[in-house]
Design an enzyme around this catalytic site. Structure first.
Site, mmCIF file in Angstrom:
data_model
loop_
_atom_site.group_PDB
_atom_site.id
_atom_site.type_symbol
_atom_site.label_atom_id
_atom_site.label_comp_id
_atom_site.label_asym_id
_atom_site.label_seq_id
_atom_site.Cartn_x
_atom_site.Cartn_y
_atom_site.Cartn_z
ATOM 1 N N TYR A 251 4.790 -12.303 -5.842
ATOM 2 C CA TYR A 251 6.227 -12.498 -5.574
ATOM 3 C C TYR A 251 6.951 -11.446 -6.974
ATOM 4 O O TYR A 251 6.264 -11.258 -7.862
ATOM 5 C CB TYR A 251 6.592 -13.836 -6.079
ATOM 6 C CG TYR A 251 6.118 -14.635 -7.009
ATOM 7 C CD1 TYR A 251 6.996 -14.516 -8.014
ATOM 8 C CD2 TYR A 251 5.054 -15.264 -7.133
ATOM 9 C CE1 TYR A 251 6.698 -15.309 -9.367
ATOM 10 C CE2 TYR A 251 4.712 -15.847 -8.237
ATOM 11 C CZ TYR A 251 5.412 -15.855 -9.361
ATOM 12 O OH TYR A 251 4.982 -16.626 -10.631
ATOM 13 N N HIS A 298 2.522 -9.827 -10.171
ATOM 14 C CA HIS A 298 3.575 -8.898 -10.103
ATOM 15 C C HIS A 298 2.994 -7.536 -9.835
ATOM 16 O O HIS A 298 2.135 -7.030 -10.654
ATOM 17 C CB HIS A 298 4.601 -8.910 -11.268
ATOM 18 C CG HIS A 298 5.118 -10.044 -11.439
ATOM 19 N ND1 HIS A 298 5.747 -11.134 -10.402
ATOM 20 C CD2 HIS A 298 5.376 -10.793 -12.663
ATOM 21 C CE1 HIS A 298 6.171 -12.171 -10.847
ATOM 22 N NE2 HIS A 298 5.914 -12.126 -12.295
#
Ligand code: C5P
Length: 323
Positions: A251, A298
């Protein structure tokens, strides 16, 4: 006689073409007058800045990624999630919890408003998005940052002691429970909910104060103005992941989400404190520990490329502290 005739023909041709040109000009003028006043052929000006983020004409790439209708913040009417968002968002978390039950508790407690609907041709809402990069040190950006209408800071990034380089004004602070800090009365706490427990923590922090643990210890409460609390919509998080991070990582990072959030609520976005220092070092301006945004969660490198592209397409201006 022949010369006179030729001259006459020439004059007639000249007169007719001038008349036609004049007629065409007049017709065009009437069209502009008629339809222009209805906004049918006039250029829609989205804001009063010299270049507006939502000016769709200057970047096809941007127009394809940008969805002006995406819900940014949760409120009492938009809490139901689309099945694909719900599935994706719930898969991110290990903790259980009933999303609907939790969201139902939010809006008797926090402001239930339609935020940021004040865009318009007379407004130029300027925003500074301030990341936590060490490239802010020695930049003297403080006064420039404070000059913006909105100053958005991220996670624990402090101002005290760093005013010269990072400024002192904060209008929004984007945090999750594990990164939350005390805020002053005028700052919007913007929660980034990655799990249902994050929303439960927010409620608890302003009521029972009984949640002190997520995957790590979290503050049982924080100083912040309850009437300025905002919660990023899971749909928005998924949109940033799909359209802007293009599915890279698990995400998007808080910084990347904050930047895209700014693109939706500001007319002009200036970005500070993102990226490495001049020497290629990634760290926070307030501590020496090295940071990395390229990990299993990430996709720092891809996010960075997207941020650079936003700059190239004139959608943001990056201030790196060095040239
Ligand atoms: O490390 P933290 O997540 O608190 O930093 C906030 C944001 O600032 C990051 O998500 C990242 O976008 C940005 N940042 C950066 N370069 C650094 C440190 C932070 O781009 N060296």
């Amino acid at each position: 006689m022949m010369v006179l005739l030729r001259h006459q023909r020439y004059m007639t041709a000249l007169l007719s073409s001038t008349t036609i040109l004049l007629l065409l000009y007049f017709q065009n003028y009437m069209l502009v007058l008629t339809y222009g006043s209805y906004g049918l052929i006039s250029k829609k000006v989205p804001c009063a800045c010299s270049i507006c983020v939502t000016d769709r004409e200057n970047s096809n790439w941007f127009s394809e990624q940008y969805d002006p209708n995406i819900p940014l913040l949760l409120n009492s009417t938009n809490g139901v999630l689309h099945a694909n968002v719900s599935r994706w968002w719930k898969e991110l978390q290990s903790s259980a919890g009933n999303y609907t039950e939790v969201v139902d508790q939010l809006f008797p407690l926090f402001p239930d408003k339609e935020h940021y609907s004040d865009a318009g041709p007379d407004r130029c809402r300027t925003c500074a998005v301030v990341g936590n990069s060490g490239n802010l040190l020695g930049s003297n950006y403080g006064p420039l940052i404070d000059f913006h209408d909105f100053v958005m800071r991220i996670n624990k990034g402090p101002t005290e002691g760093y005013e010269k380089d990072v400024g002192s004004k904060t209008t929004h602070r984007i945090v999750y429970p594990e990164s939350a800090v005390d805020l002053d009365n005028s700052t919007h706490l913007v929660l980034l909910p990655i799990k249902i427990l994050d929303i439960q923590w927010l409620i608890s922090a302003f009521t029972t104060k009984n949640i002190t643990q997520t995957y790590t210890e979290v503050p049982s409460t924080i100083k912040a103005n309850k009437d300025k609390v905002m919660i990023l919509h899971p749909e928005f998080i998924r949109y940033v992941y799909d359209n802007w991070a293009e599915g890279h990582g698990l995400y998007p990072s808080t910084g990347f989400l904050s930047l895209i959030f700014a693109l939706h609520i500001c007319d002009k976005v200036n970005v500070f404190g993102f990226g490495a220092t001049r020497d290629g070092i990634w760290h926070h301006y307030f501590e020496k520990i090295l940071t990395s945004y390229e990990n299993s969660i990430h996709a720092g490198r891809f996010e960075n490329e997207t941020i650079n592209r936003l700059q190239r397409e004139n959608k943001i201006v990056m201030h790196k502290g060095w040239t």
